[in-house]
Write a protein that holds these residues in place. Structure first.
Motif, mmCIF file in Angstrom:
data_model
loop_
_atom_site.group_PDB
_atom_site.id
_atom_site.type_symbol
_atom_site.label_atom_id
_atom_site.label_comp_id
_atom_site.label_asym_id
_atom_site.label_seq_id
_atom_site.Cartn_x
_atom_site.Cartn_y
_atom_site.Cartn_z
ATOM 1 N N ASP A 8 0.873 -1.166 0.008
ATOM 2 C CA ASP A 8 -0.026 0.028 0.035
ATOM 3 C C ASP A 8 1.002 1.082 0.106
ATOM 4 O O ASP A 8 0.735 2.066 -0.856
ATOM 5 C CB ASP A 8 -0.998 -0.059 1.227
ATOM 6 C CG ASP A 8 -1.783 -1.084 1.175
ATOM 7 O OD1 ASP A 8 -2.205 -1.652 0.103
ATOM 8 O OD2 ASP A 8 -2.186 -1.804 2.425
ATOM 9 N N SER A 9 1.828 1.244 0.972
ATOM 10 C CA SER A 9 2.548 2.455 0.846
ATOM 11 C C SER A 9 3.299 2.629 -0.261
ATOM 12 O O SER A 9 3.559 3.753 -1.065
ATOM 13 C CB SER A 9 3.527 2.445 2.155
ATOM 14 O OG SER A 9 4.556 1.569 2.247
ATOM 15 N N SER A 10 3.712 1.544 -1.006
ATOM 16 C CA SER A 10 4.682 1.597 -2.064
ATOM 17 C C SER A 10 3.990 2.066 -3.457
ATOM 18 O O SER A 10 4.418 2.744 -4.286
ATOM 19 C CB SER A 10 5.222 0.102 -2.399
ATOM 20 O OG SER A 10 6.062 -0.282 -1.235
ATOM 21 N N ALA A 11 2.541 1.852 -3.298
ATOM 22 C CA ALA A 11 1.597 1.968 -4.365
ATOM 23 C C ALA A 11 1.582 3.687 -4.267
ATOM 24 O O ALA A 11 1.714 4.127 -5.557
ATOM 25 C CB ALA A 11 0.286 1.560 -4.252
ATOM 26 N N VAL A 12 1.397 4.126 -3.178
ATOM 27 C CA VAL A 12 1.340 5.603 -3.016
ATOM 28 C C VAL A 12 2.558 6.264 -3.428
ATOM 29 O O VAL A 12 2.461 7.363 -4.203
ATOM 30 C CB VAL A 12 0.857 6.034 -1.430
ATOM 31 C CG1 VAL A 12 1.060 7.519 -1.168
ATOM 32 C CG2 VAL A 12 -0.411 5.387 -1.241
ATOM 33 N N VAL A 13 3.756 5.801 -3.034
ATOM 34 C CA VAL A 13 5.295 6.468 -3.539
ATOM 35 C C VAL A 13 5.261 6.226 -4.828
ATOM 36 O O VAL A 13 5.701 7.355 -5.383
ATOM 37 C CB VAL A 13 6.167 5.794 -2.663
ATOM 38 C CG1 VAL A 13 7.461 6.162 -3.369
ATOM 39 C CG2 VAL A 13 6.266 5.939 -1.409
ATOM 40 N N ALA A 14 4.891 5.144 -5.594
ATOM 41 C CA ALA A 14 4.974 5.134 -7.179
ATOM 42 C C ALA A 14 4.222 6.240 -7.537
ATOM 43 O O ALA A 14 4.579 6.637 -8.631
ATOM 44 C CB ALA A 14 4.343 3.484 -7.445
ATOM 45 N N ALA A 15 2.736 6.355 -7.261
ATOM 46 C CA ALA A 15 2.064 7.444 -7.999
ATOM 47 C C ALA A 15 2.503 8.677 -7.492
ATOM 48 O O ALA A 15 2.663 9.577 -8.584
ATOM 49 C CB ALA A 15 0.650 7.383 -7.346
ATOM 50 N N MET A 16 3.219 8.997 -6.501
ATOM 51 C CA MET A 16 3.648 10.134 -6.174
ATOM 52 C C MET A 16 4.690 10.778 -7.208
ATOM 53 O O MET A 16 4.877 11.745 -7.476
ATOM 54 C CB MET A 16 4.086 10.449 -4.629
ATOM 55 C CG MET A 16 3.190 10.518 -3.809
ATOM 56 S SD MET A 16 3.633 10.471 -2.074
ATOM 57 C CE MET A 16 4.105 12.267 -1.912
ATOM 58 N N ALA A 17 5.782 9.703 -7.280
ATOM 59 C CA ALA A 17 6.906 9.710 -8.196
ATOM 60 C C ALA A 17 6.515 10.161 -9.636
ATOM 61 O O ALA A 17 7.133 10.916 -10.241
ATOM 62 C CB ALA A 17 7.746 8.644 -7.979
ATOM 63 N N GLY A 18 5.502 9.490 -10.128
ATOM 64 C CA GLY A 18 4.998 9.968 -11.137
ATOM 65 C C GLY A 18 4.307 11.513 -11.389
ATOM 66 O O GLY A 18 4.225 11.855 -12.585
ATOM 67 N N LEU A 19 3.916 11.999 -10.183
ATOM 68 C CA LEU A 19 3.440 13.252 -10.215
ATOM 69 C C LEU A 19 4.552 14.299 -9.988
ATOM 70 O O LEU A 19 3.902 15.672 -9.926
ATOM 71 C CB LEU A 19 2.309 13.194 -9.477
ATOM 72 C CG LEU A 19 0.948 12.248 -9.797
ATOM 73 C CD1 LEU A 19 -0.025 11.998 -8.515
ATOM 74 C CD2 LEU A 19 0.105 13.123 -11.024
ATOM 75 N N SER A 20 5.535 14.011 -9.470
ATOM 76 C CA SER A 20 6.555 15.008 -8.869
ATOM 77 C C SER A 20 7.674 15.324 -9.951
ATOM 78 O O SER A 20 8.128 14.335 -10.351
ATOM 79 C CB SER A 20 7.069 14.548 -7.479
ATOM 80 O OG SER A 20 7.748 15.482 -6.792
ATOM 81 N N ASP A 21 8.027 16.328 -10.003
ATOM 82 C CA ASP A 21 9.120 17.010 -10.667
ATOM 83 C C ASP A 21 10.573 16.855 -9.894
ATOM 84 O O ASP A 21 11.700 16.706 -10.585
ATOM 85 C CB ASP A 21 9.117 18.285 -11.181
ATOM 86 C CG ASP A 21 8.095 18.477 -12.201
ATOM 87 O OD1 ASP A 21 7.558 17.840 -13.003
ATOM 88 O OD2 ASP A 21 7.420 19.706 -12.230
ATOM 89 N N SER A 22 10.181 16.603 -8.837
ATOM 90 C CA SER A 22 11.546 16.460 -7.603
ATOM 91 C C SER A 22 11.407 15.191 -6.910
ATOM 92 O O SER A 22 10.164 14.683 -6.708
ATOM 93 C CB SER A 22 11.612 17.492 -6.869
ATOM 94 O OG SER A 22 10.346 17.659 -6.126
ATOM 95 N N PRO A 23 12.429 14.547 -6.424
ATOM 96 C CA PRO A 23 12.403 13.387 -5.774
ATOM 97 C C PRO A 23 11.328 13.428 -4.463
ATOM 98 O O PRO A 23 11.351 14.640 -3.696
ATOM 99 C CB PRO A 23 13.924 13.350 -5.030
ATOM 100 C CG PRO A 23 14.770 13.861 -6.206
ATOM 101 C CD PRO A 23 13.767 15.122 -6.610
#
Length: 649
Positions: free
Chosen positions: A270-285
């Motif tokens: 679950d937390s990995s899914a959220v981080v993967a989605a965030m990474a796809g939406l963010s220009d910075s790490p």
């Protein structure tokens, strides 16, 4: 993210005491260290502690409408506030701020009590309409944010984000509720709407409370429920595509912030899914954090590192010692009532770690309930399939007898611990699920409680909580039914309570993409076969994430956020177990059989049985009782805050 509190006089136009209101407000300073204000007028006083997240410059509370006749204090986030603000402005409302709070006052003016239907987010708020002489309170659909209330013998009504805002009032009666004690020892928490006190209540998730001046009691109403009517037309591939879209939308809404934002990364799905989605939406790490344990069997940090490396996150890990039991007293005071989920310890630590780097963190909470991830779901569905094949009379006779005569083999592998399974098969679906999730089961509580306390219960049993929700359940599907029960009990009462108190103790806001109510509604309509199939839980979520996450993360055995209680109690906390279970505090309550308390200690310390869950539950109850006897003076522990303001009408 904030803390709210207030005093309401429905019977008279009295103005609440400003000193008392400030005391109630300041005792939850940790929820909002940035600012604090109170508003007082006839009938009402409102208090607010602010943790500035959105519209830092002008989003102060209490917040008013244009003419000052409507005022609100609010804890949470309305994620669709920009869309609502545009609609309300088009209807003629004038906005003075860019905060999500302001859509509540104008939403009330435009839609009345139905405004909550329009809000997408996590929220608890109290609104006063002077013209209508009405107090209106509401809590979000899944109970992410808390709200408590109580009526004093003199008619005054108290409310607040945390129970301590109510109990600090000198006139609040602290008599404990026997039924709440029964519930606590069954579940390890006290389900809504009860609290440990007879006179105090939680406003249940998805409920509103409306109280007009002159009326003797509030009108409490449910405004939302989840439906499990299945959509059988959706294929697995179509469901995966839609799920990725909905997850991305939910995460995007929760990334709106004017302060540093990151995510918890445990290494679970679950937390990995959220981080993967965030990474796809963010220009910075993306800033991510996780905690590891110095005991390999409890440590998931290597899986968190896999995800962090894949998405090149700005990742930070701290190792927590497995003997981190120094938090026991802190936790007992944090929750304001008995609370026995020992994973509160690592949750507290990961919030502490996150707050060093961010003010807002996204979490993966809610994924197990929404997508069928708990192992207990798999066992229940299998057992229910067997129940459905056998007549009830035969089941009760056969498995009831086996459940009584089969020995308890707590130390043996699960395949040999058949007694609990036999007991579950003898019951109906609701009783069986209640039995499986109980920390102390019916027979354990019957032995633990004194004859006098059992008499006071008058036949009440904690399973009635589940039956009440089951009567309203919009499904008879085996998996959907227990998901529905968890949405109404375990998720708000245990998980959300744990995260709210642990995060707010560090002035950290935690947001919950997997509890976005449109996502929950969509997932509820999926056939159970897309959630649990072939013994694999969260099937659709894992399949949807296969292009985004390593298989080692998606398909490894679930570990959970556990602590080694059994070892603690036989090792460094051995003396504490003896002191608590054989001491005067628990015995003096009249709730327990003193001989049974001593037996529990001896059996665990002697290695005959693992009584660690029962001991932890008793330990946290003892801490609560001891705190009631020697509690600090009202308002102690609050910090002075020079930016205090008061608004008087």
């Amino acid at each position: 993210m904030c803390g709210i509190t207030g005093i309401f006089h429905p019977r008279s136009p009295d103005r609440p005491s400003e000193a008392l209101l400030r005391r109630m407000n300041d005792i939850q300073f940790h929820r909002g260290p940035d600012e604090g204000s109170v508003h007082i007028e006839p009938h009402l006083g409102l208090g607010h502690r602010r943790l500035s997240i959105i519209d830092v410059a002008t989003g102060q509370q209490p917040l008013f409408n244009e003419d000052g006749s409507v005022v609100v204090v609010f804890n949470g986030e309305i994620y669709n506030f920009q869309e609502l603000a545009q609609e309300l402005e088009a209807a003629g409302h004038v906005f003075r701020t860019k905060s999500d709070t302001e859509v509540i006052v104008h939403g009330w003016e435009q839609w009345g009590a139905n405004c909550v239907q329009r809000f997408r987010g996590m929220f608890a708020f109290a609104l006063w309409d002077r013209n209508r002489q009405t107090l209106f309170m509401a809590r979000d659909r899944l109970g992410v944010k808390p709200l408590h209330w109580a009526q004093l013998p003199n008619g005054a009504v108290l409310f607040g984000s945390e129970l301590k805002t109510i109990t600090v009032h000198p006139d609040f009666p602290r008599e404990m509720d026997d039924r709440a004690i029964e519930d606590y020892f069954a579940f390890g928490y006290i389900p809504d709407p009860r609290t440990i006190y007879k006179q105090a209540h939680k406003l249940a998730p998805a409920h509103t409370l409306l109280w007009k001046v002159g009326e003797p009691a509030p009108r409490i109403a449910r405004y939302w429920d989840v439906s499990f009517e299945p959509d059988g037309k959706l294929s697995l591939a179509e469901a995966c595509e839609q799920l990725r879209e909905k997850l991305t939308e939910s995460v995007k809404l929760r990334m709106i912030s004017e302060v540093p934002l990151g995510a918890f990364l445990s290494g679970g799905v679950d937390s990995s899914a959220v981080v993967a989605a965030m990474a796809g939406l963010s220009d910075s790490p993306v800033k991510t954090c996780s905690i590891g344990f110095d005991v390999v069997s409890y440590n998931e940090s290597e899986f968190a590192r896999m995800v962090a490396d894949r998405y090149r996150t700005d990742h930070y890990t701290e190792t927590v010692k497995a003997d981190d039991f120094g938090l026991i007293d802190r936790l007992a005071s944090l929750y304001d009532e008995p609370y026995a989920d020992s994973s509160a310890i690592p949750t507290y630590r990961v919030c502490e770690l996150a707050r060093k780097r961010v003010t807002v963190a996204l979490s993966g909470d809610g994924g197990d309930e929404t997508f069928g991830g708990y192992r207990r779901y798999k066992f229940h569905v299998r057992e229910q399939a067997l129940r459905d094949r056998l007549p009830a009379g035969l089941r009760h006779a056969l498995f009831g007898t086996l459940g009584r005569i089969y020995p308890k083999l707590d130390q043996m592998p699960r395949m040999f611990r058949a007694r609990a399974t036999f007991q579950a098969l003898a019951r109906d679906a609701v009783d069986a699920y209640c039995h499986s999730v109980s920390i102390l089961r019916d027979d354990d509580r019957a032995l633990l409680f004194s004859p006098e306390f059992r008499k006071r219960l008058g036949g009440y049993r904690a399973r009635e909580v589940f039956h009440e929700h089951a009567r309203r359940a919009p499904t008879d599907d085996a998996l959907s039914l227990i998901q529905y029960l968890d949405y109404n009990t375990y998720l708000p009462g245990d998980i959300n309570t744990k995260v709210d108190r642990a995060s707010m103790a560090h002035s950290l806001e935690v947001r919950e993409p997997l509890m976005d109510h449109p996502l929950v509604e969509w997932a509820a309509r999926l056939p159970s076969s897309l959630k649990l199939a072939g013994g694999e839980g969260k099937l659709v979520l894992k399949k949807a994430l296969e292009p985004l996450l390593p298989n080692d993360v998606l398909y490894r055995p679930k570990m959970g956020f556990a602590v080694p209680l059994a070892d603690w109690f036989r090792g460094p906390l051995r003396g504490e177990v003896q002191r608590v279970l054989k001491g005067d505090t628990l015995a003096g309550t009249g709730v327990f059989d003193a001989g049974m308390l001593a037996r529990i200690a001896d059996e665990h310390l002697g290695g005959q049985r693992d009584r660690s869950a029962m001991i932890w539950t008793l330990l946290m109850f003892e801490r609560f009782v001891a705190g009631q006897d020697g509690r600090a003076a009202p308002g102690s522990g609050s910090r002075p805050e020079p930016a205090e303001t008061a608004l008087h009408a």
